[in-house]
Design a protein around this motif. Structure first.
Motif, PDB file in Angstrom:
ATOM      1  N   GLY A 196       0.833  -1.186   0.000  1.00 54.89           N
ATOM      2  CA  GLY A 196       0.000   0.000   0.000  1.00 54.89           C
ATOM      3  C   GLY A 196       0.871   1.239   0.000  1.00 54.89           C
ATOM      4  N   PRO A 197       0.256   2.402   0.142  1.00 58.06           N
ATOM      5  CA  PRO A 197      -1.165   2.621   0.401  1.00 58.06           C
ATOM      6  C   PRO A 197      -1.990   2.718  -0.884  1.00 58.06           C
ATOM      7  N   TRP A 198      -3.315   2.510  -0.705  1.00 58.73           N
ATOM      8  CA  TRP A 198      -4.306   2.796  -1.735  1.00 58.73           C
ATOM      9  C   TRP A 198      -5.159   3.943  -1.202  1.00 58.73           C
ATOM     10  N   PRO A 199      -4.859   5.167  -1.632  1.00 57.43           N
ATOM     11  CA  PRO A 199      -5.549   6.329  -1.061  1.00 57.43           C
ATOM     12  C   PRO A 199      -6.938   6.530  -1.642  1.00 57.43           C
ATOM     13  N   VAL A 200      -7.819   7.067  -0.826  1.00 57.82           N
ATOM     14  CA  VAL A 200      -9.172   7.420  -1.238  1.00 57.82           C
ATOM     15  C   VAL A 200      -9.456   8.818  -0.707  1.00 57.82           C
ATOM     16  N   ASP A 201      -9.728   9.731  -1.623  1.00 62.63           N
ATOM     17  CA  ASP A 201     -10.043  11.109  -1.242  1.00 62.63           C
ATOM     18  C   ASP A 201     -11.402  11.438  -1.847  1.00 62.63           C
ATOM     19  N   GLU A 202     -12.476  11.287  -1.054  1.00 61.90           N
ATOM     20  CA  GLU A 202     -13.837  11.398  -1.563  1.00 61.90           C
ATOM     21  C   GLU A 202     -14.468  12.724  -1.154  1.00 61.90           C
ATOM     22  N   ARG A 203     -15.269  13.271  -2.070  1.00 59.03           N
ATOM     23  CA  ARG A 203     -16.050  14.494  -1.862  1.00 59.03           C
ATOM     24  C   ARG A 203     -15.201  15.628  -1.272  1.00 59.03           C
ATOM     25  N   TRP A 204     -14.014  15.789  -1.857  1.00 62.80           N
ATOM     26  CA  TRP A 204     -13.131  16.843  -1.384  1.00 62.80           C
ATOM     27  C   TRP A 204     -13.700  18.234  -1.630  1.00 62.80           C
ATOM     28  N   TRP A 205     -14.646  18.327  -2.563  1.00 62.62           N
ATOM     29  CA  TRP A 205     -15.238  19.620  -2.880  1.00 62.62           C
ATOM     30  C   TRP A 205     -16.283  20.061  -1.847  1.00 62.62           C
ATOM     31  N   ALA A 206     -16.681  19.153  -0.941  1.00 67.39           N
ATOM     32  CA  ALA A 206     -17.658  19.478   0.110  1.00 67.39           C
ATOM     33  C   ALA A 206     -17.004  19.204   1.459  1.00 67.39           C
ATOM     34  N   PRO A 207     -16.357  20.187   2.057  1.00 70.01           N
ATOM     35  CA  PRO A 207     -15.575  19.946   3.284  1.00 70.01           C
ATOM     36  C   PRO A 207     -16.366  19.240   4.381  1.00 70.01           C
ATOM     37  N   ALA A 208     -17.662  19.538   4.492  1.00 74.05           N
ATOM     38  CA  ALA A 208     -18.449  18.919   5.563  1.00 74.05           C
ATOM     39  C   ALA A 208     -18.662  17.428   5.326  1.00 74.05           C
ATOM     40  N   GLU A 209     -18.553  16.981   4.083  1.00 71.50           N
ATOM     41  CA  GLU A 209     -18.788  15.573   3.753  1.00 71.50           C
ATOM     42  C   GLU A 209     -17.521  14.854   3.292  1.00 71.50           C
ATOM     43  N   ALA A 210     -16.393  15.541   3.280  1.00 78.42           N
ATOM     44  CA  ALA A 210     -15.160  14.974   2.741  1.00 78.42           C
ATOM     45  C   ALA A 210     -14.695  13.792   3.590  1.00 78.42           C
ATOM     46  N   SER A 211     -14.063  12.837   2.910  1.00 80.64           N
ATOM     47  CA  SER A 211     -13.509  11.651   3.580  1.00 80.64           C
ATOM     48  C   SER A 211     -12.184  11.329   2.927  1.00 80.64           C
ATOM     49  N   ARG A 212     -11.123  11.236   3.743  1.00 81.52           N
ATOM     50  CA  ARG A 212      -9.786  10.943   3.219  1.00 81.52           C
ATOM     51  C   ARG A 212      -9.173   9.829   4.056  1.00 81.52           C
ATOM     52  N   ARG A 213      -8.794   8.745   3.385  1.00 82.87           N
ATOM     53  CA  ARG A 213      -8.201   7.622   4.110  1.00 82.87           C
ATOM     54  C   ARG A 213      -7.287   6.854   3.163  1.00 82.87           C
ATOM     55  N   ALA A 214      -6.519   5.954   3.747  1.00 90.59           N
ATOM     56  CA  ALA A 214      -5.613   5.107   2.968  1.00 90.59           C
ATOM     57  C   ALA A 214      -5.741   3.671   3.466  1.00 90.59           C
ATOM     58  N   ARG A 215      -5.620   2.720   2.528  1.00 96.22           N
ATOM     59  CA  ARG A 215      -5.754   1.304   2.873  1.00 96.22           C
ATOM     60  C   ARG A 215      -4.415   0.595   2.665  1.00 96.22           C
ATOM     61  N   PHE A 216      -4.203  -0.416   3.525  1.00 95.71           N
ATOM     62  CA  PHE A 216      -2.996  -1.216   3.446  1.00 95.71           C
ATOM     63  C   PHE A 216      -3.374  -2.688   3.591  1.00 95.71           C
ATOM     64  N   GLN A 217      -2.613  -3.545   2.920  1.00 93.73           N
ATOM     65  CA  GLN A 217      -2.722  -4.984   3.122  1.00 93.73           C
ATOM     66  C   GLN A 217      -1.518  -5.414   3.941  1.00 93.73           C
ATOM     67  N   VAL A 218      -1.769  -6.168   5.022  1.00 94.66           N
ATOM     68  CA  VAL A 218      -0.670  -6.629   5.879  1.00 94.66           C
ATOM     69  C   VAL A 218      -0.783  -8.125   6.064  1.00 94.66           C
ATOM     70  N   CYS A 219       0.361  -8.775   6.230  1.00 89.46           N
ATOM     71  CA  CYS A 219       0.425 -10.216   6.489  1.00 89.46           C
ATOM     72  C   CYS A 219       1.107 -10.416   7.830  1.00 89.46           C
ATOM     73  N   LEU A 220       0.472 -11.172   8.724  1.00 92.07           N
ATOM     74  CA  LEU A 220       0.994 -11.414  10.063  1.00 92.07           C
ATOM     75  C   LEU A 220       1.841 -12.679  10.097  1.00 92.07           C
ATOM     76  N   ALA A 221       2.590 -12.841  11.172  1.00 87.63           N
ATOM     77  CA  ALA A 221       3.495 -13.976  11.293  1.00 87.63           C
ATOM     78  C   ALA A 221       2.762 -15.304  11.307  1.00 87.63           C
ATOM     79  N   ASP A 222       1.521 -15.335  11.783  1.00 90.08           N
ATOM     80  CA  ASP A 222       0.771 -16.591  11.821  1.00 90.08           C
ATOM     81  C   ASP A 222       0.094 -16.922  10.495  1.00 90.08           C
TER      82      ASP A 222
END
Length: 518
Positions: free
Chosen positions: A472-498
């Motif tokens: 990763g990351p796979w970023p998502v920046d949604e509805r940036w034009w409407a500050p009250a509804e904007a959502s910004r996040r990033a996704r990651f894939q992780v692999c654990l020891a088990d």
């Protein structure tokens, strides 16, 4: 094996035409043929009013209030189509019935006798129109499948050009909804893209039916490469002391013979794609017809085709659109089923509700009963569509409702995760903490860069788990034009020891576990 040059005669909207022939319902008006409360065929006038295949009865009536609703009846369709087949046989020999409304013949002989492929096509269409007062179209191509698609536009595909003709057509032309849906989700839109896949990989991923469809998409005939006459012991014959002169008695006899026929093929690990039906009357008259099917004929499918054919033979005489072939002068005393096309059945697997339509119908009634007791939302099915997160791509639809995705799956979807999809999407994401090797919290900068390499993960109150790999990351920046509804996040894939693989998302410095990979 080189595909056989094939001429296919197709009668558009045949269930509608059959309803006019048998029941006298004018096909020139708005007519819709329904099966299980959904439109399976409609007249040209109904289509002009917005009626389409797949619509529910109420929606079809909403679009065209004056539409005449007719229940689907395969016996009626087959019975009405028998005169058309007889008319084709009066011009050419060796006719194969694919289904009511379509029949095919190898074009080499008729083309030589009638002065070319185009002349043969014109002669057949004209003869069917004069004999049965039925409109038809002809397609010619290398193989039955391609000829059927060519008949939709009345096209003659030049020899050797069938792969190019098929390449640009959508995968929906395969007529296999489950396979088509899967191919679309894999990004395969045309028959050319599907045909370009390695045959071995297609067989391993999609099974025998997918391999047959792959051959069709590439313009290759799906018959066995080394055609042979089936062993004599695969043919089943039944004699009757009392001649069969009534359709109901013949249908009862056909069911028992079809089951015997299917059991014999199954014992040899074979399945039938072309079925020859032969009958002999008490006066020595011999009747013969070949039915063809793109898939594999089950016992029920064999019985249906035998019943349809016997109904067509025993119901001879006059009908509203010309003369039918004469009815046999005596009842049937011997019936014979011949497997005219065989494929190996190894590896075939029935669907979720089994092979027969009766089993699927019982499942439908059971699920509908549960809905009646617990409410419509108690039984739902998943429909895949577009979206950036796994949760957004799935829509739960109540059983029996139209299965439409919430969003179009047509790319691009910026920030969408690459395959494979997670096996389990959590209904409520779990709070988590990600730390580096020094025990410091890991964050994401404004440039979407990790502040440090992730080393361990803590979910809730559980003990920390070591992270051995991440992407990763796979970023998502949604509805940036409407500050009250904007959502910004990033996704990651992780692999654990088990060995556990997780999908994480971070927004405003807070990590959460969204899904788990298999």
């Amino acid at each position: 094996m080189t595909p056989v040059r094939t001429l296919l005669l197709w009668c558009p909207d045949w269930p509608v035409v059959a309803a006019e022939i048998v029941d006298g319902i004018p096909a020139t008006g708005p007519v819709a043929v329904l099966r299980a409360n959904r439109v399976v065929a409609c007249s040209e006038r109904a289509r002009a009013e917005g009626v389409r295949r797949g619509l529910r009865k109420r929606e079809a009536q909403g679009r065209c209030p004056q539409v005449t609703v007719v229940e689907y009846d395969p016996d009626r369709d087959a019975r009405a189509f028998e005169p058309v087949v007889a008319a084709v046989e009066a011009v050419v020999a060796g006719v194969e019935v694919l289904r009511p409304g379509a029949c095919a013949v190898a074009v080499r002989g008729p083309a030589r006798y009638l002065g070319g492929e185009e002349a043969a096509a014109e002669r057949l269409v004209e003869h069917v129109a004069q004999s049965c007062v039925v409109e038809s179209q002809v397609g010619i191509a290398d193989g039955v499948f391609a000829a059927g698609l060519a008949a939709r536009t009345g096209r003659i595909v030049p020899p050797g050009a069938t792969p190019e003709f098929l390449a640009g057509l959508p995968v929906a032309a395969l007529g296999r909804p489950a396979l088509v849906d899967l191919l679309r989700r894999l990004g395969i839109r045309t028959l050319g893209e599907f045909a370009a896949l390695p045959a071995g990989d297609v067989l391993a991923r999609f099974g025998v039916d997918g391999a047959l469809a792959h051959r069709l998409a590439a313009g290759r005939d799906h018959r066995p490469p080394a055609p042979r006459q089936p062993p004599a012991d695969l043919t089943v014959t039944a004699g009757y002391d009392e001649p069969l002169d009534r359709v109901d008695a013949a249908a009862f006899a056909a069911r028992a013979l079809a089951e015997q026929f299917h059991d014999r093929l199954t014992a040899h690990g074979l399945a039938c794609t072309r079925l020859g039906i032969e009958a002999v009357t008490a006066h020595g008259e011999e009747l013969h017809r070949v039915w063809r099917h793109d898939g594999l004929l089950t016992a029920g499918a064999v019985a249906d085709r035998v019943r349809w054919q016997l109904d067509g033979w025993l119901s001879g005489g006059h009908h509203r659109r010309g003369a039918r072939p004469p009815r046999p002068s005596a009842g049937i005393v011997r019936l014979r089923l011949v497997p005219d096309g065989l494929v190996a059945q190894v590896g075939l697997q029935p669907g979720l509700w089994g092979e027969s339509g009766a089993e699927r119908e019982r499942a439908h009634r059971a699920l509908s009963r549960v809905q009646g007791i617990l409410g419509p939302d108690a039984v739902v099915t998943a429909v895949l569509g577009g979206g950036r997160s796994p949760a957004e791509q799935v829509r739960l639809v109540p059983w029996g409702d139209e299965r439409l995705p919430a969003r179009s799956d047509v790319p691009p979807w910026p920030g969408r995760l690459p395959p494979p999809a997670p096996a389990l999407v959590l209904p409520s994401p779990l709070a988590a903490t990600v730390r580096d090797a020094a025990g410091q919290l890991v964050g994401v900068s404004a440039r979407l860069q990790l502040t440090a390499a992730p080393a361990d993960l803590t979910v809730g109150t559980a003990a920390p788990a070591e992270i051995v790999g991440w992407a990763g990351p796979w970023p998502v920046d949604e509805r940036w034009w409407a500050p009250a509804e904007a959502s910004r996040r990033a996704r990651f894939q992780v692999c654990l020891a088990d060995g556990t693989a997780l999908l994480l998302a971070v927004a405003a410095g807070q990590w959460r576990v969204e899904a788990i990979y298999d």
